[in-house]
Design a protein around this motif. Structure first.
Motif, PDB file in Angstrom:
ATOM      1  N   PRO A  61      12.939   0.010  14.568  1.00  0.00           N
ATOM      2  CA  PRO A  61      13.318  -1.091  13.693  1.00  0.00           C
ATOM      3  C   PRO A  61      12.354  -2.274  13.774  1.00  0.00           C
ATOM      4  O   PRO A  61      12.591  -3.296  13.138  1.00  0.00           O
ATOM      5  CB  PRO A  61      14.702  -1.493  14.228  1.00  0.00           C
ATOM      6  CG  PRO A  61      14.583  -1.285  15.703  1.00  0.00           C
ATOM      7  CD  PRO A  61      13.686  -0.073  15.850  1.00  0.00           C
ATOM      8  N   ASP A  62      11.293  -2.174  14.567  1.00  0.00           N
ATOM      9  CA  ASP A  62      10.353  -3.292  14.715  1.00  0.00           C
ATOM     10  C   ASP A  62       9.424  -3.392  13.518  1.00  0.00           C
ATOM     11  O   ASP A  62       9.092  -2.404  12.864  1.00  0.00           O
ATOM     12  CB  ASP A  62       9.500  -3.117  15.981  1.00  0.00           C
ATOM     13  CG  ASP A  62      10.334  -3.186  17.240  1.00  0.00           C
ATOM     14  OD1 ASP A  62      11.378  -3.868  17.215  1.00  0.00           O
ATOM     15  OD2 ASP A  62       9.946  -2.557  18.234  1.00  0.00           O
ATOM     16  N   ASP A 103       3.361  -4.057   9.131  1.00  0.00           N
ATOM     17  CA  ASP A 103       3.495  -2.629   9.432  1.00  0.00           C
ATOM     18  C   ASP A 103       4.942  -2.362   9.856  1.00  0.00           C
ATOM     19  O   ASP A 103       5.394  -2.845  10.887  1.00  0.00           O
ATOM     20  CB  ASP A 103       2.524  -2.272  10.559  1.00  0.00           C
ATOM     21  CG  ASP A 103       2.465  -0.784  10.825  1.00  0.00           C
ATOM     22  OD1 ASP A 103       3.389  -0.056  10.427  1.00  0.00           O
ATOM     23  OD2 ASP A 103       1.482  -0.358  11.456  1.00  0.00           O
ATOM     24  N   GLU A 104       5.662  -1.573   9.041  1.00  0.00           N
ATOM     25  CA  GLU A 104       7.075  -1.273   9.312  1.00  0.00           C
ATOM     26  C   GLU A 104       7.272   0.168   9.792  1.00  0.00           C
ATOM     27  O   GLU A 104       8.381   0.702   9.747  1.00  0.00           O
ATOM     28  CB  GLU A 104       7.892  -1.520   8.037  1.00  0.00           C
ATOM     29  CG  GLU A 104       7.809  -2.954   7.551  1.00  0.00           C
ATOM     30  CD  GLU A 104       8.577  -3.177   6.270  1.00  0.00           C
ATOM     31  OE1 GLU A 104       9.812  -3.256   6.333  1.00  0.00           O
ATOM     32  OE2 GLU A 104       7.912  -3.259   5.218  1.00  0.00           O
ATOM     33  N   ARG A 105       6.213   0.791  10.327  1.00  0.00           N
ATOM     34  CA  ARG A 105       6.314   2.180  10.780  1.00  0.00           C
ATOM     35  C   ARG A 105       7.128   2.316  12.060  1.00  0.00           C
ATOM     36  O   ARG A 105       7.750   3.334  12.290  1.00  0.00           O
ATOM     37  CB  ARG A 105       4.924   2.768  11.002  1.00  0.00           C
ATOM     38  CG  ARG A 105       4.178   3.010   9.705  1.00  0.00           C
ATOM     39  CD  ARG A 105       2.841   3.596   9.958  1.00  0.00           C
ATOM     40  NE  ARG A 105       1.985   2.547  10.526  1.00  0.00           N
ATOM     41  CZ  ARG A 105       0.686   2.622  10.618  1.00  0.00           C
ATOM     42  NH1 ARG A 105       0.058   3.701  10.220  1.00  0.00           N
ATOM     43  NH2 ARG A 105      -0.017   1.636  11.111  1.00  0.00           N
ATOM     44  N   ALA A 106       7.123   1.311  12.920  1.00  0.00           N
ATOM     45  CA  ALA A 106       7.816   1.383  14.214  1.00  0.00           C
ATOM     46  C   ALA A 106       9.241   0.868  14.067  1.00  0.00           C
ATOM     47  O   ALA A 106       9.624  -0.126  14.646  1.00  0.00           O
ATOM     48  CB  ALA A 106       7.043   0.576  15.257  1.00  0.00           C
ATOM     49  N   ALA A 157       0.820  -1.211   0.000  1.00  0.00           N
ATOM     50  CA  ALA A 157       0.000   0.000   0.000  1.00  0.00           C
ATOM     51  C   ALA A 157       0.854   1.261   0.000  1.00  0.00           C
ATOM     52  O   ALA A 157       0.505   2.257  -0.634  1.00  0.00           O
ATOM     53  CB  ALA A 157      -0.934  -0.005   1.209  1.00  0.00           C
ATOM     54  N   ASN A 158       1.962   1.237   0.741  1.00  0.00           N
ATOM     55  CA  ASN A 158       2.917   2.351   0.746  1.00  0.00           C
ATOM     56  C   ASN A 158       4.260   1.798   1.206  1.00  0.00           C
ATOM     57  O   ASN A 158       4.433   0.577   1.278  1.00  0.00           O
ATOM     58  CB  ASN A 158       2.414   3.522   1.611  1.00  0.00           C
ATOM     59  CG  ASN A 158       2.132   3.094   3.037  1.00  0.00           C
ATOM     60  OD1 ASN A 158       2.947   2.417   3.661  1.00  0.00           O
ATOM     61  ND2 ASN A 158       0.973   3.490   3.552  1.00  0.00           N
ATOM     62  N   THR A 159       5.184   2.642   1.554  1.00  0.00           N
ATOM     63  CA  THR A 159       6.528   2.162   1.900  1.00  0.00           C
ATOM     64  C   THR A 159       6.586   1.454   3.244  1.00  0.00           C
ATOM     65  O   THR A 159       7.565   0.766   3.535  1.00  0.00           O
ATOM     66  CB  THR A 159       7.537   3.331   1.900  1.00  0.00           C
ATOM     67  OG1 THR A 159       7.095   4.318   2.833  1.00  0.00           O
ATOM     68  CG2 THR A 159       7.690   3.922   0.516  1.00  0.00           C
ATOM     69  N   THR A 160       5.544   1.591   4.069  1.00  0.00           N
ATOM     70  CA  THR A 160       5.583   0.971   5.407  1.00  0.00           C
ATOM     71  C   THR A 160       4.480  -0.061   5.640  1.00  0.00           C
ATOM     72  O   THR A 160       4.542  -0.797   6.611  1.00  0.00           O
ATOM     73  CB  THR A 160       5.489   2.045   6.506  1.00  0.00           C
ATOM     74  OG1 THR A 160       4.272   2.778   6.346  1.00  0.00           O
ATOM     75  CG2 THR A 160       6.682   2.985   6.455  1.00  0.00           C
ATOM     76  N   ILE A 161       3.470  -0.111   4.787  1.00  0.00           N
ATOM     77  CA  ILE A 161       2.335  -1.042   4.983  1.00  0.00           C
ATOM     78  C   ILE A 161       2.225  -1.972   3.786  1.00  0.00           C
ATOM     79  O   ILE A 161       2.149  -1.538   2.635  1.00  0.00           O
ATOM     80  CB  ILE A 161       0.989  -0.284   5.143  1.00  0.00           C
ATOM     81  CG1 ILE A 161       1.025   0.668   6.336  1.00  0.00           C
ATOM     82  CG2 ILE A 161      -0.172  -1.263   5.251  1.00  0.00           C
ATOM     83  CD1 ILE A 161       1.053  -0.023   7.682  1.00  0.00           C
TER      84      ILE A 161
END
Length: 193
Positions: A167-168, A162-165, A135-139
């Motif tokens: 390095p988690d 979900d890569e928003r957090a 969907a985007n660079t983080t999801i």
């Protein structure tokens, strides 16, 4: 049933009959037998067997001693001492004999049950249709369903990566479960946990 017992059972099953078709043929032969018309299912000749005990006198006359003729055995596999007694007319289509280590005998088991046991015991992965939407660079969404399921049908399980957090990375499921009860087209509006 332990994994080793399952592997031993599978090995014996492979030796007993090479294909499902041969198993079905053997089961059909057993089902079609009656007391006046016995069929012998013969395989390759094996080593000479031990001499058995004299059998009981039955309605077909006395049974002779076992042994001597290697590879022949009983004319009715269900009457062998190493098979759990089963009435012939209760055997269903696709039933096979599987060794049960708990009773030290072969038991009649449905082939589908054996396949499901193997799948569960060996933790085989089921192959699904997969759709991936970055969907985007983080999801990123990943949907799985059985082959042929339409995107709008409630038959998908959807996970969101979900890569928003940094390095988690969080991997969450639609509706908080892995059930196949979502529509792929609703992935962005679902609640994930």
């Amino acid at each position: 049933m332990t994994k080793q017992a399952l592997k031993d059972t599978l090995l014996f099953g492979t030796l007993l009959a090479a294909t499902r078709k041969e198993i079905q043929k053997q089961v059909k032969t057993i089902q079609n037998e009656n007391t006046s018309n016995l069929h012998v299912i013969e395989g390759p000749e094996g080593p000479e067997g031990p001499v058995g005990l004299t059998g009981l006198t039955g309605d077909r006359g006395p049974q002779g001693e076992m042994g001597g003729d290697a590879g022949v055995g009983s004319t009715n596999i269900l009457e062998n001492n190493d098979v759990v007694f089963t009435v012939r007319n209760t055997i269903a289509n696709n039933d096979i004999l599987i060794y049960d280590a708990d009773v030290n005998k072969f038991t009649v088991t449905n082939l589908a049950t054996v396949i499901n046991t193997i799948k569960d015991q060996l933790e085989l992965e089921v192959q699904y249709t997969k759709l991936i939407d970055q969907a985007n660079t983080t999801i990123t969404y990943i949907g799985e369903s059985t082959a042929g399921t339409a995107n709008t049908v409630l038959g998908w399980r959807i996970k969101r990566i979900d890569e928003r957090a940094d390095p988690d990375v969080d991997i969450l499921w639609a509706d908080g479960d892995t059930n196949f009860d979502n529509a792929w087209t609703d992935r962005a509006s679902k609640t994930y946990s």
